[in-house]
Design an enzyme around this catalytic site. Structure first.
Site, PDB file in Angstrom:
ATOM      1  N   TYR A  53       0.853  -1.196   0.000  1.00  0.00           N
ATOM      2  CA  TYR A  53       0.000   0.000   0.000  1.00  0.00           C
ATOM      3  C   TYR A  53       0.878   1.231   0.000  1.00  0.00           C
ATOM      4  O   TYR A  53       1.790   1.344   0.823  1.00  0.00           O
ATOM      5  CB  TYR A  53      -0.893   0.029   1.252  1.00  0.00           C
ATOM      6  CG  TYR A  53      -2.322  -0.309   0.935  1.00  0.00           C
ATOM      7  CD1 TYR A  53      -3.028   0.449  -0.001  1.00  0.00           C
ATOM      8  CD2 TYR A  53      -2.969  -1.368   1.550  1.00  0.00           C
ATOM      9  CE1 TYR A  53      -4.347   0.149  -0.307  1.00  0.00           C
ATOM     10  CE2 TYR A  53      -4.276  -1.683   1.240  1.00  0.00           C
ATOM     11  CZ  TYR A  53      -4.973  -0.918   0.307  1.00  0.00           C
ATOM     12  OH  TYR A  53      -6.256  -1.212  -0.008  1.00  0.00           O
ATOM     13  N   GLU A  55      -0.475   4.736  -0.422  1.00  0.00           N
ATOM     14  CA  GLU A  55      -1.306   5.941  -0.570  1.00  0.00           C
ATOM     15  C   GLU A  55      -0.483   7.192  -0.273  1.00  0.00           C
ATOM     16  O   GLU A  55       0.258   7.238   0.708  1.00  0.00           O
ATOM     17  CB  GLU A  55      -2.508   5.866   0.370  1.00  0.00           C
ATOM     18  CG  GLU A  55      -3.606   5.004  -0.236  1.00  0.00           C
ATOM     19  CD  GLU A  55      -4.622   4.546   0.785  1.00  0.00           C
ATOM     20  OE1 GLU A  55      -4.196   3.967   1.799  1.00  0.00           O
ATOM     21  OE2 GLU A  55      -5.818   4.766   0.566  1.00  0.00           O
ATOM     22  N   ASP A 200      -6.658  14.000 -24.842  1.00  0.00           N
ATOM     23  CA  ASP A 200      -6.588  12.592 -24.427  1.00  0.00           C
ATOM     24  C   ASP A 200      -5.996  11.837 -25.610  1.00  0.00           C
ATOM     25  O   ASP A 200      -6.685  11.546 -26.586  1.00  0.00           O
ATOM     26  CB  ASP A 200      -7.990  12.082 -24.089  1.00  0.00           C
ATOM     27  CG  ASP A 200      -8.005  10.576 -23.819  1.00  0.00           C
ATOM     28  OD1 ASP A 200      -6.953   9.935 -23.969  1.00  0.00           O
ATOM     29  OD2 ASP A 200      -9.079  10.055 -23.474  1.00  0.00           O
ATOM     30  N   LYS A 230      -1.646   0.971 -24.870  1.00  0.00           N
ATOM     31  CA  LYS A 230      -2.010   0.907 -26.296  1.00  0.00           C
ATOM     32  C   LYS A 230      -0.722   1.010 -27.121  1.00  0.00           C
ATOM     33  O   LYS A 230       0.127   0.130 -27.012  1.00  0.00           O
ATOM     34  CB  LYS A 230      -3.028   2.001 -26.608  1.00  0.00           C
ATOM     35  CG  LYS A 230      -4.341   1.856 -25.807  1.00  0.00           C
ATOM     36  CD  LYS A 230      -5.389   2.839 -26.252  1.00  0.00           C
ATOM     37  CE  LYS A 230      -6.726   2.618 -25.589  1.00  0.00           C
ATOM     38  NZ  LYS A 230      -6.832   3.225 -24.241  1.00  0.00           N
ATOM     39  N   ARG A 236      -1.531  -1.911 -18.139  1.00  0.00           N
ATOM     40  CA  ARG A 236      -2.774  -1.130 -18.187  1.00  0.00           C
ATOM     41  C   ARG A 236      -2.739  -0.058 -17.110  1.00  0.00           C
ATOM     42  O   ARG A 236      -2.827  -0.344 -15.919  1.00  0.00           O
ATOM     43  CB  ARG A 236      -3.983  -2.032 -17.957  1.00  0.00           C
ATOM     44  CG  ARG A 236      -4.003  -3.265 -18.827  1.00  0.00           C
ATOM     45  CD  ARG A 236      -5.310  -3.990 -18.739  1.00  0.00           C
ATOM     46  NE  ARG A 236      -6.279  -3.373 -19.600  1.00  0.00           N
ATOM     47  CZ  ARG A 236      -6.352  -3.566 -20.920  1.00  0.00           C
ATOM     48  NH1 ARG A 236      -5.501  -4.373 -21.521  1.00  0.00           N
ATOM     49  NH2 ARG A 236      -7.255  -2.961 -21.629  1.00  0.00           N
TER      50      ARG A 236
HETATM   51  N1  DSN Z   1     -11.385   0.772 -24.929  1.00  0.00           N
HETATM   52  C1  DSN Z   1     -10.436   1.677 -25.527  1.00  0.00           C
HETATM   53  C2  DSN Z   1     -10.390   1.537 -26.983  1.00  0.00           C
HETATM   54  O1  DSN Z   1     -10.569   0.432 -27.430  1.00  0.00           O
HETATM   55  O2  DSN Z   1     -10.153   2.493 -27.691  1.00  0.00           O
HETATM   56  C3  DSN Z   1     -10.651   3.035 -25.115  1.00  0.00           C
HETATM   57  O3  DSN Z   1     -10.984   3.025 -23.778  1.00  0.00           O
END
Ligand code: DSN
Length: 418
Positions: A53, A55, A200, A230, A236
């Site tokens: 933890y 925090e 974003d 991504k 993640r």
């Molecule tokens: N779920 C993501 C995507 O596939 O673009 C965005 O949150």
């Protein structure tokens, strides 16, 4: 992962993990928001850091025993700032949705307005979809793309909306928009109404880190958010990058405003990812991700497929499956699943159909590129997609394509699967 102990003690879960490894290895991943993280990141995720933890922030924690966690978080923050040329970075957001929520709560009071992209034109759920909590708490005004002009954004229209709705935040950055973003034009609109600029860039975060796409922070944006799993290839998680004047509000909004203990195993994985993203190999990977998307687009267009906006400037393409094949997106997704090509059903701009039966699919190149696939494979994938979707119910053709996809996939190892 100590595989033997898991296999012995929980064979059901072990077998499901092995099944998923086989699925990932035997097929082609084209969901544009997915990728394969580094084996080093998998080690960090499976480490004892998950027991801790933490925090608070480095040097200001609410629990003892932070010698190593403070070190890890400080390294992650420094690497994020350096890589994205940010004045401040917060690395604790648990993923994309809390990351954006933390920004809204840092900047807005309930009922205040954000100017954001319409969902069907590429905006994200957390950009104020009416079904999301954010859509209920804040007021979202919507701009759209101009489909008659290749999907560009009409900034006269965006300015008109801004003058009408007086947003506190002007938000750009999308989840299914295949073009680059004109950050300078967004900033001009925001400046006219005294709004904060937020981008974003979750989908293209890796491409920005590699320097192959524009960085909104270089163009004077106030706040940039990106998920890390991504195009960046990390675990993640979410990064919030901002100018110093917003640092205090952002940090307080993440913790204690929205979250409790940060996931230190993930933060270690983010730190590893950011180190890798600064290396020349990653730049080469990012360049190939973009050129693969061009080859895939060309291959589909040459076969008469309709792409939303007519092509792509980034790593993703939106295919109008109704126009191209007379198939709803969910049908197209299922057929491609059958041959081992993974895509996702996707609403297209002003889609007359609902999200679970939309008019398109989304495809992208980050994951396939990560495995070393290049032009020849992209050309082959375009051919398979078109053949499979034209064959639709012809199981002999689908079986044959499925075997070909599998044979090709097995030649390109998935990182992290031993
Ligand atoms: N779920 C993501 C995507 O596939 O673009 C965005 O949150």
């Amino acid at each position: 992962m100590d595989r033997d102990i898991l296999e012995r003690n929980d064979p059901e879960i072990f077998q499901a993990i092995v099944g998923e490894e086989r699925r990932q290895q035997a097929g082609i991943e084209l969901i544009p928001s997915e990728n394969y993280t580094y084996p080093e990141v998998l080690v960090a995720l499976g480490s004892v850091l998950t027991n801790k933890y933490s925090e608070g922030y480095p040097g200001r924690r609410y629990y003892g025993g932070q010698t190593y966690t403070d070190k890890i978080e400080t390294i992650a923050v420094d690497r994020a700032k350096r890589l994205f040329r940010a004045e401040h970075a917060n690395v604790q957001a648990l993923s994309g949705s809390p990351m954006n929520q933390a920004v809204y709560f840092a900047l807005l009071k309930p009922g205040e307005t954000v100017l954001a992209m319409d969902l069907s034109h590429g905006g994200h759920l957390t950009h104020g979809a009416p079904v999301s909590h954010m859509g209920k708490i804040f007021n979202f005004a919507r701009y759209k793309t101009d489909l008659d002009r290749g999907g560009i954004i009409d900034f006269d229209h965006v300015l008109k909306l801004a003058l009408e709705t007086r947003p506190k935040v002007v938000l750009c950055g999308y989840t299914s928009y295949p073009r680059d973003y004109d950050y300078a034009a967004f900033k001009r609109v925001a400046d006219r109404v005294g709004a904060v600029t937020m981008a974003d860039v979750s989908h293209v975060g890796g491409l920005i880190a590699a320097g192959v796409m524009k960085n909104p922070l270089d163009l004077g944006f106030d706040i940039v958010t990106t998920t890390t799993h991504k195009s960046l290839r990390g675990p993640r998680s979410g990064l919030i990058l901002c100018r110093s004047q917003y640092a205090k509000a952002i940090d307080a909004s993440v913790f204690p405003g929205l979250q409790g203990g940060p996931h230190m195993n993930t933060i270690a994985g983010v730190a590893i990812t950011l180190k890798k993203a600064a290396e020349p190999e990653f730049q080469e990977y990012a360049r190939s991700t973009l050129s693969n998307a061009q080859t895939l687009a060309k291959g589909l267009l040459a076969r008469g497929v309709t792409l939303v906006t007519g092509g792509t400037d980034n790593h993703l393409l939106v295919v109008d499956t109704v126009k191209s094949f007379g198939l709803a997106g969910n049908r197209a997704e299922a057929i491609l699943d059958q041959v081992g090509i993974t895509t996702n059903k996707q609403i297209i701009p002003d889609d007359p159909n609902p999200p679970l039966r939309p008019s398109g699919i989304r495809v992208g190149t980050p994951a396939a590129t990560c495995r070393g696939m290049r032009d020849a494979e992209m050309e082959r994938i375009a051919q398979w997609i078109v053949e499979a979707l034209r064959a639709a119910d012809d199981s002999a053709t689908l079986n044959r394509i499925g075997s070909e996809v599998r044979a090709l996939s097995l030649r390109f190892p998935v990182p992290g699967i031993g």
